[in-house]
Write an enzyme that holds these catalytic residues in place. Structure first.
Site, mmCIF file in Angstrom:
data_model
loop_
_atom_site.group_PDB
_atom_site.id
_atom_site.type_symbol
_atom_site.label_atom_id
_atom_site.label_comp_id
_atom_site.label_asym_id
_atom_site.label_seq_id
_atom_site.Cartn_x
_atom_site.Cartn_y
_atom_site.Cartn_z
ATOM 1 N N ILE A 65 0.832 -1.203 0.000
ATOM 2 C CA ILE A 65 0.000 0.000 0.000
ATOM 3 C C ILE A 65 0.867 1.255 0.000
ATOM 4 O O ILE A 65 0.615 2.198 -0.754
ATOM 5 C CB ILE A 65 -0.961 -0.009 1.205
ATOM 6 C CG1 ILE A 65 -1.932 -1.184 1.089
ATOM 7 C CG2 ILE A 65 -1.734 1.311 1.274
ATOM 8 C CD1 ILE A 65 -2.816 -1.374 2.316
ATOM 9 N N GLU A 100 -12.419 0.540 17.989
ATOM 10 C CA GLU A 100 -13.500 0.538 16.997
ATOM 11 C C GLU A 100 -14.583 -0.461 17.387
ATOM 12 O O GLU A 100 -14.249 -1.578 17.798
ATOM 13 C CB GLU A 100 -12.929 0.206 15.609
ATOM 14 C CG GLU A 100 -11.948 1.249 15.127
ATOM 15 C CD GLU A 100 -11.227 0.869 13.839
ATOM 16 O OE1 GLU A 100 -10.602 1.754 13.236
ATOM 17 O OE2 GLU A 100 -11.293 -0.318 13.449
ATOM 18 N N HIS A 102 -13.477 3.152 9.008
ATOM 19 C CA HIS A 102 -12.669 1.995 8.616
ATOM 20 C C HIS A 102 -13.237 1.331 7.356
ATOM 21 O O HIS A 102 -13.437 0.103 7.307
ATOM 22 C CB HIS A 102 -12.602 0.977 9.762
ATOM 23 C CG HIS A 102 -11.345 0.145 9.722
ATOM 24 N ND1 HIS A 102 -10.662 -0.223 10.847
ATOM 25 C CD2 HIS A 102 -10.661 -0.399 8.682
ATOM 26 C CE1 HIS A 102 -9.609 -0.962 10.514
ATOM 27 N NE2 HIS A 102 -9.592 -1.073 9.195
ATOM 28 N N CYS A 106 2.257 1.771 7.853
ATOM 29 C CA CYS A 106 3.073 0.768 8.535
ATOM 30 C C CYS A 106 2.177 -0.111 9.410
ATOM 31 O O CYS A 106 1.064 0.268 9.767
ATOM 32 C CB CYS A 106 4.145 1.445 9.389
ATOM 33 S SG CYS A 106 3.482 2.560 10.642
ATOM 34 N N PRO A 107 2.645 -1.313 9.772
ATOM 35 C CA PRO A 107 1.857 -2.173 10.660
ATOM 36 C C PRO A 107 1.849 -1.629 12.083
ATOM 37 O O PRO A 107 2.702 -0.818 12.465
ATOM 38 C CB PRO A 107 2.593 -3.512 10.582
ATOM 39 C CG PRO A 107 4.009 -3.138 10.255
ATOM 40 C CD PRO A 107 3.908 -1.943 9.356
ATOM 41 N N ARG A 155 -3.597 1.803 10.945
ATOM 42 C CA ARG A 155 -4.169 1.354 12.209
ATOM 43 C C ARG A 155 -4.266 2.547 13.166
ATOM 44 O O ARG A 155 -3.345 3.360 13.265
ATOM 45 C CB ARG A 155 -3.309 0.254 12.851
ATOM 46 C CG ARG A 155 -3.377 -1.087 12.124
ATOM 47 C CD ARG A 155 -4.729 -1.749 12.309
ATOM 48 N NE ARG A 155 -4.816 -3.058 11.689
ATOM 49 C CZ ARG A 155 -5.266 -3.289 10.469
ATOM 50 N NH1 ARG A 155 -5.658 -2.263 9.711
ATOM 51 N NH2 ARG A 155 -5.350 -4.526 9.994
ATOM 52 N N ASP A 199 -9.061 6.940 8.637
ATOM 53 C CA ASP A 199 -10.035 5.890 8.349
ATOM 54 C C ASP A 199 -10.091 4.868 9.479
ATOM 55 O O ASP A 199 -10.832 3.895 9.389
ATOM 56 C CB ASP A 199 -9.683 5.179 7.031
ATOM 57 C CG ASP A 199 -10.739 4.151 6.643
ATOM 58 O OD1 ASP A 199 -11.923 4.528 6.579
ATOM 59 O OD2 ASP A 199 -10.382 2.972 6.422
#
Length: 314
Positions: free
Chosen positions: A157, A262, A281, A204-205, A233, A257
């Site tokens: 991405i 959540e 999201h 990034c993760p 995230r 997003d």
């Protein structure tokens, strides 16, 4: 093979899951309690989840589980150490959402830069009808062309976003934990990116090294007219620190997003922060994207059954 499949937020009336039925006896489930989950999974061999936590307690209670698949690229809901202890193979779904998420990142950014929400509300309120000139512009807009565009993380991405930014005429900078030899863009340290870039987009993760990477100190490095984009995230951001920066004008805008918890909590400070666009999201939910996701996840399980597992993370 008995398979339990969590369909929360995945399925709509047009999405076909019959491909899983070809692989075994399926139990599809939505939002259920932990107790119900334990009971449901007691006799299953494979578990496929979205936001359902897979931990030591679940694996201990359901010892037949030998495979966990995720309807996602991220797998932070899965305790990999516990899976290793129980001999459970974990597979994720890489690269299913690249097109949709990179598209959404720019939808958010162009909304911020073009003040689309503000002008749409204004026109519907009758301001254009009552205007004395052919156009009016109380909300300043900006060009993306020529801006310094920072990308944190250069996976599928991140690299797609960098290419799109370049197509807009932006000057692209990349920051990654491990330098990439296949990256055509200038790679710089994260703090330097914060200092020089007009736009910073997070890709990034979420892990212990990146949790809260956007915080009071990092925000202080950013230009006052810079904007922050997050389609990765929510836990990457200290939400109170970001809200404070937006509300005091320390940062020009943010488009998000995802948030840390959540569904969003009622007291999330970003919900009322100035110049903050939030979508629930949805960057990954295009129908075509979810069709691709189902194909990858089912293919992962089929490969595991055939003894040639793919996309293994544990």
């Amino acid at each position: 093979m008995k398979i339990a499949i969590n369909t929360s937020a995945i399925v709509d009336d047009k999405l076909n899951l019959n491909v899983f039925k070809e692989l075994g006896e399926c139990k599809f489930f939505g939002e259920i309690s932990r107790e119900q989950l334990f009971e449901l999974c007691r006799d299953v061999d494979a578990l496929i989840v979205n936001k359902v936590e897979v931990d030591e307690a679940l694996l201990s209670a359901c010892p037949k589980i030998k495979y966990v698949g995720t309807f996602a690229t991220g797998y932070n809901v899965v305790d990999l150490k516990a899976c290793r202890r129980h001999g459970v193979t974990v597979c994720n779904a890489p690269d299913y959402s690249t097109h949709a998420v990179s598209q959404h990142a720019f939808a958010l950014l162009l909304n911020l830069y073009g003040k689309i929400n503000e002008y749409t509300r204004s026109v519907k309120a009758g301001d254009w009808i009552n205007s004395k000139t052919f156009c009016y512009f109380p909300y300043p807009t900006r060009e993306l062309y020529g801006k310094k565009f920072g990308v944190l993380g250069y996976g599928n991405i991140g690299s797609a976003v960098a290419k799109i930014a370049q197509a807009f005429g932006a000057e692209v900078y990349v920051s990654t934990r491990t330098p990439r030899t296949d990256c055509p863009f200038k790679q710089i340290p994260f703090n330097e990116m914060l200092e020089i870039c007009d736009i910073v987009s997070l890709h990034c993760p979420l892990n212990e090294g990146t949790r809260g990477i956007i915080n009071k100190n990092s925000l202080a490095l950013m230009k006052p007219d810079a904007v922050l984009i997050n389609t990765a995230r929510g836990g990457l951001i200290d939400e109170q620190a970001l809200a404070d920066a937006l509300n005091c004008g320390r940062l020009a805008g943010a488009a998000l997003d995802t948030v840390a918890v959540e569904p969003m909590l009622a007291d999330n400070p970003l919900n009322t922060a100035k110049n903050c666009i939030i979508t629930p999201h949805i960057a990954w939910v295009a129908h075509e994207t979810r069709e691709r996701l189902v194909g990858i996840v089912a293919g992962n399980l089929k490969a595991f059954i055939n003894g040639t597992p793919r996309n293994v993370v544990s």
